[in-house]
Design an enzyme around this catalytic site. Structure first.
Site, PDB file in Angstrom:
ATOM      1  N   HIS A   8      -5.021  14.773  -8.648  1.00  0.00           N
ATOM      2  CA  HIS A   8      -5.325  13.392  -9.031  1.00  0.00           C
ATOM      3  C   HIS A   8      -4.628  12.933 -10.307  1.00  0.00           C
ATOM      4  CE1 HIS A   8      -8.330  13.063  -5.864  1.00  0.00           C
ATOM      5  NE2 HIS A   8      -8.350  11.771  -6.128  1.00  0.00           N
ATOM      6  N   ASP A  43       0.852  -1.185   0.000  1.00  0.00           N
ATOM      7  CA  ASP A  43       0.000   0.000   0.000  1.00  0.00           C
ATOM      8  C   ASP A  43       0.888   1.234   0.000  1.00  0.00           C
ATOM      9  OD1 ASP A  43      -3.104   0.795   1.167  1.00  0.00           O
ATOM     10  OD2 ASP A  43      -1.474   2.251   1.435  1.00  0.00           O
ATOM     11  N   ASP A  92      -2.504   9.656 -10.454  1.00  0.00           N
ATOM     12  CA  ASP A  92      -2.632   8.539 -11.406  1.00  0.00           C
ATOM     13  C   ASP A  92      -1.279   8.175 -12.007  1.00  0.00           C
ATOM     14  OD1 ASP A  92      -5.311   8.502 -10.935  1.00  0.00           O
ATOM     15  OD2 ASP A  92      -5.929   9.296 -12.887  1.00  0.00           O
ATOM     16  N   GLU A 147      -4.883   2.276  -4.152  1.00  0.00           N
ATOM     17  CA  GLU A 147      -3.415   2.386  -4.166  1.00  0.00           C
ATOM     18  C   GLU A 147      -2.787   1.172  -3.489  1.00  0.00           C
ATOM     19  OE1 GLU A 147      -4.656   2.776  -0.858  1.00  0.00           O
ATOM     20  OE2 GLU A 147      -2.872   3.962  -0.356  1.00  0.00           O
TER      21      GLU A 147
HETATM   22  P1  GH3 Z   1      -1.758   5.205   4.438  1.00  0.00           P
HETATM   23  O1  GH3 Z   1      -0.325   5.601   4.497  1.00  0.00           O
HETATM   24  O2  GH3 Z   1      -2.288   4.843   5.768  1.00  0.00           O
HETATM   25  O3  GH3 Z   1      -1.976   4.123   3.443  1.00  0.00           O
HETATM   26  O4  GH3 Z   1      -2.577   6.498   3.960  1.00  0.00           O
HETATM   27  P2  GH3 Z   1      -3.226   6.767   2.555  1.00  0.00           P
HETATM   28  O5  GH3 Z   1      -3.512   8.201   2.453  1.00  0.00           O
HETATM   29  O6  GH3 Z   1      -2.370   6.193   1.477  1.00  0.00           O
HETATM   30  O7  GH3 Z   1      -4.531   5.864   2.642  1.00  0.00           O
HETATM   31  P3  GH3 Z   1      -6.048   6.231   2.408  1.00  0.00           P
HETATM   32  O8  GH3 Z   1      -6.748   4.903   2.312  1.00  0.00           O
HETATM   33  O9  GH3 Z   1      -6.514   7.183   3.435  1.00  0.00           O
HETATM   34  O10 GH3 Z   1      -6.102   6.957   1.013  1.00  0.00           O
HETATM   35  C1  GH3 Z   1      -5.921   6.298  -0.193  1.00  0.00           C
HETATM   36  C2  GH3 Z   1      -6.011   7.314  -1.276  1.00  0.00           C
HETATM   37  O11 GH3 Z   1      -5.767   6.722  -2.569  1.00  0.00           O
HETATM   38  C3  GH3 Z   1      -7.373   7.947  -1.370  1.00  0.00           C
HETATM   39  C4  GH3 Z   1      -7.776   7.802  -2.788  1.00  0.00           C
HETATM   40  O12 GH3 Z   1      -8.313   8.997  -3.307  1.00  0.00           O
HETATM   41  C5  GH3 Z   1      -6.496   7.469  -3.508  1.00  0.00           C
HETATM   42  N1  GH3 Z   1      -6.748   6.680  -4.713  1.00  0.00           N
HETATM   43  C6  GH3 Z   1      -7.288   5.451  -4.817  1.00  0.00           C
HETATM   44  N2  GH3 Z   1      -7.373   5.083  -6.117  1.00  0.00           N
HETATM   45  C7  GH3 Z   1      -6.849   6.108  -6.853  1.00  0.00           C
HETATM   46  C8  GH3 Z   1      -6.660   6.327  -8.253  1.00  0.00           C
HETATM   47  O13 GH3 Z   1      -6.980   5.501  -9.109  1.00  0.00           O
HETATM   48  N3  GH3 Z   1      -6.075   7.497  -8.633  1.00  0.00           N
HETATM   49  C9  GH3 Z   1      -5.711   8.433  -7.710  1.00  0.00           C
HETATM   50  N4  GH3 Z   1      -5.133   9.555  -8.150  1.00  0.00           N
HETATM   51  N5  GH3 Z   1      -5.898   8.266  -6.398  1.00  0.00           N
HETATM   52  C10 GH3 Z   1      -6.452   7.122  -5.966  1.00  0.00           C
HETATM   53 MG    MG Z   2      -2.108   4.135   1.423  1.00  0.00          MG
END
Ligand code: GH3
Ligand code: MG
Ligand code: MG
Length: 309
Positions: free
Chosen positions: A188, A175, A192, A219
């Site tokens: 964003h 992660d 990506d 992610e």
């Molecule tokens: P941690 O270190 O605890 O993992 O914190 P984190 O911020 O990485 O974890 P959290 O689950 O709070 O946030 C994950 C983020 O990933 C939020 C979401 O918007 C982003 N995300 C998920 N899929 C995509 C994607 O396809 N593109 C983009 N740009 N962002 C994404």
């Molecule tokens: Mg994360």
């Protein structure tokens, strides 16, 4: 070069060379043409080359066309190649048998070339559409690596294989650290791009043929490591951890480091009936949680399952 731009390849199988050339010469105008003069050679060639369609004779010494077709349909790597029988055997029973062993079409001799060409084109076009659908169903649109569906299928298969061994199966869940902050800081679109780079690095870090990388969700990424013990899994996890670090993708908003980092959870299991696939995923997830909890940018082992390691 994208797959659909490549000239499509047809394998002609017939024990009589004249029969091969009657088809090969006109088809070579539009396609790559390979040929085999017996079933054994045909089965060998489809493993070496990417074949899109097979024109198969029925009556051949040693291994007849029906058997060749049956064997192709049993092998996972060749079962989706359309087979068209071209044969002098024109009884209903023969044709029925040909279709029953998995052929998509059955053409009797004497044939008319334009009809053969038209049918070949129809089945090649169908194959191209099926291939595209399979790709779309199994590949993540953003990163181009296998998607969650593909992971589920892959883990199911490797779990069963490991149980048959029995061999040890390891799983990594990764992660990206503070990725929400990354998106908030860089936007964003950049987020990506970061996901794509991480996915590419992952795919590169995993060297063995059976290893499977996938985008697990958002992610999060997963790596299935067949026939791999704890030490082996640990090695791969570190390679990935350092690989991502070495990308040196600036992450100014991260409290953990100045660049993008990941946390990795590892679990390893010897499927012996006492544990399930779900147990393996859950324990890998717990290990990932521990890696986050202990400060991120690190790998953590699941304490489960402790037995038989
Ligand atoms: P941690 O270190 O605890 O993992 O914190 P984190 O911020 O990485 O974890 P959290 O689950 O709070 O946030 C994950 C983020 O990933 C939020 C979401 O918007 C982003 N995300 C998920 N899929 C995509 C994607 O396809 N593109 C983009 N740009 N962002 C994404
Ligand atoms: Mg994360
Ligand atoms: Mg023959």
């Amino acid at each position: 070069v994208t797959d659909h731009k490549r000239r499509r390849t047809i394998l002609i199988v017939d024990d009589i060379p004249e029969n091969v050339s009657v088809l090969a010469v006109p088809l070579a105008e539009d396609y790559e043409v390979l040929f085999a003069l017996n079933g054994e050679d045909a089965l060998w060639q489809v493993e070496q080359e990417s074949v899109d369609l097979i024109l198969l004779d029925v009556m051949m010494p040693d291994m007849d066309g029906y058997e060749v077709c049956q064997r192709l349909k049993l092998r996972e790597s060749t079962q989706s190649i359309p087979v068209i029988f071209i044969t002098a055997k024109d009884d209903v029973e023969d044709e029925e048998k040909g279709l029953a062993v998995g052929a998509v079409d059955y053409i009797t001799k004497p044939f008319r070339l334009p009809i053969v060409k038209a049918r070949v084109k129809t089945h090649l076009d169908l194959k191209a559409k099926t291939d595209l659908l399979m790709r779309l169903a199994n590949v993540d649109g953003l990163t181009g690596i296998p998607n969650r569906r593909s992971f589920d299928i892959g883990l199911e298969k490797e779990w069963r294989r490991a149980a048959r061994g029995p061999t040890r199966l390891s799983l990594l869940l990764l992660d990206i650290d503070h990725f929400k902050l990354y998106n908030d800081h860089y936007g964003h679109v950049q987020g990506d791009l970061c996901l794509k780079q991480v996915a590419a690095c992952l795919a590169e870090s995993v060297a063995r043929a059976g290893d499977q990388v996938a985008r697990y969700g958002g992610e999060e990424f997963a790596v299935i490591l067949p026939s791999t013990d704890r030490e082996g899994a640990h090695e791969v996890a570190f390679k990935i951890l350092h690989g991502i670090r070495d990308l040196n993708l600036e992450h100014a908003a991260s409290p953990t480091a100045a660049c993008v980092t990941i946390s990795v959870g590892i679990a390893s299991a010897l499927p012996d009936g006492s544990i399930t696939q779900e147990n393996l995923i859950t324990s890998t997830d717990e290990a990932l949680y521990m890696a986050k909890h202990r400060g991120r940018n690190q790998v953590s082992f699941s304490s489960f399952p402790v037995a038989s390691s």
